[in-house]
Design an enzyme around this catalytic site. Structure first.
Site, PDB file in Angstrom:
ATOM      1  CG  ASP A  13      26.904 -14.468 -24.232  1.00  0.00           C
ATOM      2  OD1 ASP A  13      27.246 -13.700 -23.198  1.00  0.00           O
ATOM      3  OD2 ASP A  13      27.700 -15.012 -24.842  1.00  0.00           O
ATOM      4  CG  ASP A  15      32.459 -11.099 -25.813  1.00  0.00           C
ATOM      5  OD1 ASP A  15      32.365 -10.339 -26.848  1.00  0.00           O
ATOM      6  OD2 ASP A  15      32.258 -10.776 -24.770  1.00  0.00           O
ATOM      7  CG  ASP A 171      28.496 -18.574 -27.014  1.00  0.00           C
ATOM      8  OD1 ASP A 171      28.200 -17.858 -26.358  1.00  0.00           O
ATOM      9  OD2 ASP A 171      29.762 -18.787 -27.449  1.00  0.00           O
TER      10      ASP A 171
END
Length: 225
Positions: A13, A15, A171
């Protein structure tokens, strides 16, 4: 898994996993708040919402909307963010070493994000990643986006690596849901953005890492190809 310690393709991922973009996002919402006569929103108040996307960040910046963010505000957010993109944020600690180690081991890495592709493609050159990332899939690149597995499956196919030889690091819960649905080894980036009620232990990931540097160890990859 080979002695190289990394799967053939490690997908990330963007961001909240590779990039601490919260300062760029804070600059964006605070410009929007300023035009409406509002004081700045503290960075730490916005940070937990960053991985949830532009709608969630706008809702957090303007709580009076009750979560009902109009389309024109989303467009305003994206337009302002494009101007602030890459001006304030930076890779998380340890990310540079991790990416270098993956490359040195002979493996490849790429990015699967829900950020619009045109914005993600503008970020990469600022970080020197445009010539290093093997693949980039944005949130609008395909008919589906995470938590659907299609973006991860597409990324693996684009690089020519079998699913069994891939891993995904993210995240947010939707990152882990997408990885599990795709049949990829999944790792939770605990250093990223989470709301207070989020419980990564309940997401069913194969492994967790407290920092990016922890991924330089073999433990998070145990059970990966």
């Amino acid at each position: 898994m080979s002695a190289l310690r990394f799967p053939a393709l490690v997908l990330f991922d963007l961001d909240g996993t590779l990039l601490d973009s919260a300062p760029d996002m804070a600059a964006t919402v605070n410009r929007m708040r300023a035009t409406r006569g509002r004081p700045p929103m503290p960075l730490e108040a916005l940070r937990p919402h960053v991985s949830k996307g532009s709608r969630a960040m706008s809702a957090a910046a303007f709580p009076e909307l009750g979560g009902e963010v109009p389309g024109e505000m989303i467009r305003e957010f994206l337009d302002v963010y494009e101007q602030e993109l890459g001006r304030h944020g930076a890779p998380f600690a340890g990310v540079a070493e991790l990416l270098a180690a993956i490359e040195a081991a002979g493996s490849r890495w790429g990015i699967v994000t829900n950020k619009p592709e045109y914005l993600a493609r503008q970020v990469l050159p600022k970080l020197g990643w445009d010539s290093r990332s093997a693949v980039l899939v944005g949130g609008d690149s395909l008919p589906e986006r995470k938590p659907h597995p299609l973006p991860l499956l597409h990324a693996a196919q684009a690089v020519g690596v079998g699913i069994a030889d891939c891993a995904y690091v993210g995240d947010d819960e939707r990152d882990i849901v997408a990885a599990r649905a795709a049949g990829m080894h999944s790792v939770v980036a605990l250093w990223g953005y989470r709301l207070p009620g989020d419980d990564p232990l309940a997401w069913g990931a194969d492994a967790q890492a407290a920092t990016a540097r922890d991924l330089l160890d073999a433990a998070p990859w145990r059970g990966a190809p």
